[in-house]
Design a protein around this motif. Structure first.
Motif, mmCIF file in Angstrom:
data_model
loop_
_atom_site.group_PDB
_atom_site.id
_atom_site.type_symbol
_atom_site.label_atom_id
_atom_site.label_comp_id
_atom_site.label_asym_id
_atom_site.label_seq_id
_atom_site.Cartn_x
_atom_site.Cartn_y
_atom_site.Cartn_z
ATOM 1 N N LYS A 1 0.835 -1.197 0.000
ATOM 2 C CA LYS A 1 0.000 0.000 0.000
ATOM 3 C C LYS A 1 0.876 1.256 0.000
ATOM 4 O O LYS A 1 1.961 1.262 0.575
ATOM 5 N N VAL A 2 0.366 2.316 -0.621
ATOM 6 C CA VAL A 2 1.058 3.608 -0.629
ATOM 7 C C VAL A 2 0.044 4.687 -0.299
ATOM 8 O O VAL A 2 -1.015 4.770 -0.934
ATOM 9 N N THR A 3 0.373 5.508 0.679
ATOM 10 C CA THR A 3 -0.511 6.589 1.101
ATOM 11 C C THR A 3 0.251 7.911 1.091
ATOM 12 O O THR A 3 1.315 8.024 1.701
ATOM 13 N N ALA A 4 -0.298 8.883 0.395
ATOM 14 C CA ALA A 4 0.238 10.244 0.425
ATOM 15 C C ALA A 4 -0.516 11.025 1.497
ATOM 16 O O ALA A 4 -1.750 11.025 1.513
ATOM 17 N N VAL A 5 0.222 11.665 2.389
ATOM 18 C CA VAL A 5 -0.390 12.401 3.501
ATOM 19 C C VAL A 5 -0.218 13.897 3.240
ATOM 20 O O VAL A 5 0.901 14.368 3.017
ATOM 21 N N TYR A 6 -1.328 14.628 3.274
ATOM 22 C CA TYR A 6 -1.322 16.064 2.984
ATOM 23 C C TYR A 6 -1.818 16.847 4.199
ATOM 24 O O TYR A 6 -2.992 17.206 4.284
ATOM 25 N N PRO A 7 -0.948 17.129 5.169
ATOM 26 C CA PRO A 7 -1.394 17.917 6.322
ATOM 27 C C PRO A 7 -1.384 19.411 6.004
ATOM 28 O O PRO A 7 -0.478 19.922 5.340
ATOM 29 N N ASN B 1 -2.714 9.998 14.375
ATOM 30 C CA ASN B 1 -3.857 9.101 14.538
ATOM 31 C C ASN B 1 -4.394 8.611 13.194
ATOM 32 O O ASN B 1 -4.790 7.441 13.059
ATOM 33 N N MET B 2 -4.395 9.480 12.202
ATOM 34 C CA MET B 2 -4.894 9.098 10.880
ATOM 35 C C MET B 2 -3.968 8.087 10.212
ATOM 36 O O MET B 2 -4.423 7.123 9.583
ATOM 37 N N ILE B 3 -2.671 8.296 10.330
ATOM 38 C CA ILE B 3 -1.704 7.360 9.748
ATOM 39 C C ILE B 3 -1.804 6.006 10.432
ATOM 40 O O ILE B 3 -1.833 4.952 9.775
ATOM 41 N N TYR B 4 -1.889 6.019 11.737
ATOM 42 C CA TYR B 4 -2.003 4.777 12.496
ATOM 43 C C TYR B 4 -3.249 4.002 12.071
ATOM 44 O O TYR B 4 -3.189 2.790 11.808
ATOM 45 N N THR B 5 -4.369 4.693 11.986
ATOM 46 C CA THR B 5 -5.625 4.031 11.613
ATOM 47 C C THR B 5 -5.565 3.460 10.199
ATOM 48 O O THR B 5 -5.970 2.326 9.952
ATOM 49 N N GLU C 1 -5.475 5.928 -0.197
ATOM 50 C CA GLU C 1 -4.476 6.480 -1.107
ATOM 51 C C GLU C 1 -4.010 7.862 -0.681
ATOM 52 O O GLU C 1 -2.853 8.229 -0.904
ATOM 53 N N GLU C 2 -4.901 8.635 -0.076
ATOM 54 C CA GLU C 2 -4.568 10.002 0.328
ATOM 55 C C GLU C 2 -5.218 10.327 1.657
ATOM 56 O O GLU C 2 -6.369 9.957 1.906
ATOM 57 N N ILE C 3 -4.476 11.009 2.502
ATOM 58 C CA ILE C 3 -5.006 11.563 3.747
ATOM 59 C C ILE C 3 -4.843 13.076 3.664
ATOM 60 O O ILE C 3 -3.720 13.584 3.647
ATOM 61 N N LEU C 4 -5.931 13.782 3.607
ATOM 62 C CA LEU C 4 -5.927 15.243 3.491
ATOM 63 C C LEU C 4 -6.568 15.830 4.740
ATOM 64 O O LEU C 4 -7.739 15.601 5.012
ATOM 65 N N LEU C 5 -5.764 16.565 5.510
ATOM 66 C CA LEU C 5 -6.264 17.185 6.737
ATOM 67 C C LEU C 5 -6.019 18.682 6.696
ATOM 68 O O LEU C 5 -4.918 19.122 6.337
ATOM 69 N N ARG C 6 -7.019 19.433 7.088
ATOM 70 C CA ARG C 6 -6.884 20.886 7.198
ATOM 71 C C ARG C 6 -7.450 21.341 8.539
ATOM 72 O O ARG C 6 -8.330 20.683 9.099
#
Length: 235
Positions: free
Chosen positions: A177-183, A209-213, A224-229
């Motif tokens: 799996k590959v996840t791009a994280v956009y904080p 917490n989002m990465i862990y989950t 695929e993507e975690i976008l947090l604002r």
């Protein structure tokens, strides 16, 4: 599980490492940071808090290819396989393309892109052979939208996003799996002394917490993507 986190002595990296260490399953964490003293303090603190975890650390300047490869070799001698890689090491230098210091782009690319590229390439053969694993690349809102005074930093984060998208397509067949994280704005050292109310921006634990989950979903699912604002939007 064996979990690699780069840039783990402070900020997001420390929060991510702390979240995985605080798990009753007793994971092995393999951490690095440029500042050896700060890294030692962080790992000693975590090991005391989480005795079930096995916490290993090595000082490393991730902007230097040779150092990255030495770190990867150290990892491969410590554990038989890598389950999770969090490419968090990064640096922010403000400026615009027309007036930022000469060498700013090279510095940002070396730290924010090549660090992830070289480490991932070194660890992938084992993950591909095992046909499992998860790679998180710490991108940024700056990967999605250019902004004034972003300059070389934003360029490097756009490149990291491209790297993430390529990896995602390449590694599907290997069940990696590959996840791009956009904080968005998160309370790290980058905001120290800015005068911004800490309540206006996110906590590092929100991202951790989002990465862990995302790392513990079924094999059939990939975030695929975690976008947090921040709740009130970008600054």
């Amino acid at each position: 599980m064996n979990i690699v986190v780069t840039g783990a002595s402070k900020g997001l990296g420390l929060a991510i490492a702390d979240k995985f260490a605080d798990d009753r399953q007793g994971h092995t964490l393999l951490l690095c940071a440029r500042n050896e003293q700060r890294l030692h303090l962080a790992t000693t603190y975590m090991q005391a808090r989480y005795p079930r975890a096995r916490i290993l650390a090595r000082a490393c300047d991730m902007s230097k290819k040779e150092a990255v490869l030495q770190f990867a070799d150290w990892i491969l001698h410590k554990v038989d396989k890598t389950d999770i890689v969090v490419n968090n090491a990064g640096q922010f230098v403000p400026g615009s393309v027309h007036n930022e210091p000469d060498g700013a782009l090279e510095q940002m690319i070396n730290t924010n892109l090549y660090s992830a590229y070289h480490l991932t390439r070194a660890l992938l053969p084992g993950m591909m052979a095992a046909k499992e694993g998860h790679i998180f690349n710490m991108c940024s809102i700056a990967s999605l939208q250019a902004y004034p005074n972003g300059g070389a930093y934003s360029i490097s984060k756009f490149a990291l996003m491209g790297f993430s998208k390529n990896l995602r397509e390449e590694l599907k067949q290997y069940n990696i799996k590959v996840t791009a994280v956009y904080p968005g704005a998160t309370m790290t050292d980058s905001w120290s002394g800015s005068g911004v109310d800490p309540q206006r921006i996110m906590k590092v634990s929100d991202v951790a917490n989002m990465i862990y989950t995302a790392s513990f979903l079924s094999p059939q699912a990939c975030v695929e993507e975690i976008l947090l604002r921040p709740q009130l939007g970008d600054l």
